[in-house]
Design a protein around this motif. Structure first.
Motif, mmCIF file in Angstrom:
data_model
loop_
_atom_site.group_PDB
_atom_site.id
_atom_site.type_symbol
_atom_site.label_atom_id
_atom_site.label_comp_id
_atom_site.label_asym_id
_atom_site.label_seq_id
_atom_site.Cartn_x
_atom_site.Cartn_y
_atom_site.Cartn_z
ATOM 1 N N LEU A 153 0.822 -1.208 0.000
ATOM 2 C CA LEU A 153 0.000 0.000 0.000
ATOM 3 C C LEU A 153 0.858 1.260 0.000
ATOM 4 O O LEU A 153 1.833 1.361 0.741
ATOM 5 N N THR A 158 -4.177 7.390 -0.732
ATOM 6 C CA THR A 158 -4.515 5.971 -0.860
ATOM 7 C C THR A 158 -5.220 5.487 0.403
ATOM 8 O O THR A 158 -6.331 4.959 0.347
ATOM 9 N N LEU A 159 -4.581 5.660 1.560
ATOM 10 C CA LEU A 159 -5.226 5.332 2.835
ATOM 11 C C LEU A 159 -5.900 6.541 3.466
ATOM 12 O O LEU A 159 -6.721 6.401 4.371
ATOM 13 N N VAL A 191 -9.379 -3.442 3.063
ATOM 14 C CA VAL A 191 -8.014 -3.947 3.229
ATOM 15 C C VAL A 191 -7.920 -4.866 4.445
ATOM 16 O O VAL A 191 -7.271 -5.927 4.389
#
Length: 252
Positions: A153, A158-159, A191
Motif C-alpha cells: 500500500l 490511498t489510505l 483492506v
C-alpha cells in the motif's frame, strides 16, 4: 495430467419437481441438486484423481420482487442451490467457481445468450469466454499456491486524502466528517478484510518514516494500525527498490 474437473451445470440438470409455494418440494429439489454435486465430485476423484470445481448457477431475470420469498421460484431455487454449493466448498467436498458473482457483475442479460444455449448448450455468451477463463484461472492459481499473497500500500491519497508530510495530522482527510473521508474508511475496511483472509499487508511510501507512521499511531479514525502491517517501508528510495526489499523480507 489434469489439475481439476470443471462442471458448469444448468438448471435443467437440477430441476426436480418444485411447484410454486411448495416448500417441501423445493427442499427435496435442493437435496437432489446436492446429490448430483456429490456424485460429480466423487466421479472426478475416482476417475481422474482430481478435485471437482462446480460452478454456481447464474441469477435469472426475476418476474417480481417477491420471487426470492416464493418457494419453487427459479430465483429462489438458484439462490438456495448456490448456498448449498458454497457450504459444500466450505466443507471441502468440492471446489467452487462462483459463476453467479461474475454474471451479476457483467449483467445477466449480457451474460446469458439463449440462442447459443439452445443451439449448442453454451452456458454463457461466447464473447465472454476470455473473461470467464481469466476468472477460472484465478481459481486455479489459488489451488496451486500462485495467487497474490501480499498487498503493498501507498499512503498519501490511498489510505487517506492529502499528503501527511505537507498537510499534517489534522489536515489529512479521513473519517466520518466528509464523503471523501468515509471513502478512505471504507477502503481501509476492505483492506482489513483481505488481511483476515490471509493477505499480508505492507507499506511502501516515499516519506520520512516517523511522519508516515504518525496517522497509524495518533489519528483517531485510522482503522489500519501498525500491527496490521508486516513490513513498513517509508524512506526516500525509489519505490521499485523498496518493493523488492519488501518482497525479500516477506519471502513469499
Amino acid at each position: 495430467g489434469l489439475d481439476a474437473v470443471l462442471a458448469v451445470l444448468d438448471e435443467s440438470t437440477l430441476q426436480g419437481e418444485r411447484p410454486l409455494l411448495d416448500r417441501a418440494a423445493e427442499d427435496e429439489a435442493v437435496q437432489e441438486a446436492e446429490r448430483i454435486a456429490s456424485a460429480i465430485a466423487e466421479a472426478a476423484r475416482s476417475k481422474t484423481g482430481c478435485p471437482a470445481i462446480i460452478a454456481t448457477l447464474p441469477p435469472c431475470i426475476q418476474l417480481t420482487s417477491a420471487d426470492i420469498a416464493t418457494p419453487g421460484s427459479i430465483a429462489r431455487f438458484r439462490l438456495r442451490v448456490n448456498m448449498m454449493l458454497g457450504d459444500g466448498a466450505a466443507e471441502g467436498r468440492w471446489l467452487m467457481w462462483d459463476q453467479a458473482a461474475l454474471a451479476s457483475r457483467i449483467g445477466i442479460e449480457r451474460w446469458f445468450d439463449p440462442i447459443a444455449y439452445h443451439s449448442a448448450k453454451v452456458p454463457f455468451n461466447v464473447e465472454l469466454c476470455p473473461l470467464a477463463a481469466d476468472n477460472i484461472a484465478s481459481l486455479l492459481a489459488a489451488m496451486t499456491g500462485k495467487s497474490a499473497r501480499a498487498l503493498v500500500l501507498d499512503l498519501d491519497n490511498t489510505l487517506w486524502g492529502g499528503v501527511i508530510g505537507d498537510d499534517g495530522l489534522a489536515g489529512i482527510r479521513i473519517g466520518q466528517n466528509s464523503a471523501e473521508g468515509e471513502a478512505f474508511i471504507a477502503f481501509q475496511n476492505f483492506v482489513l478484510g483481505l488481511r483476515e483472509r490471509g493477505v499480508v499487508l505492507a507499506v511502501c511510501s516515499k516519506n520520512t518514516d516517523a511522519v508516515a507512521r504518525e496517522p497509524f499511531r495518533r489519528h483517531p479514525d485510522m482503522l489500519l494500525k501498525e500491527e496490521h502491517i508486516a513490513v513498513f517501508q517509508a524512506n526516500w528510495d525509489d519505490k521499485a527498490t523498496n518493493i523488492r526489499a519488501i518482497a525479500e523480507k516477506l519471502g513469499l
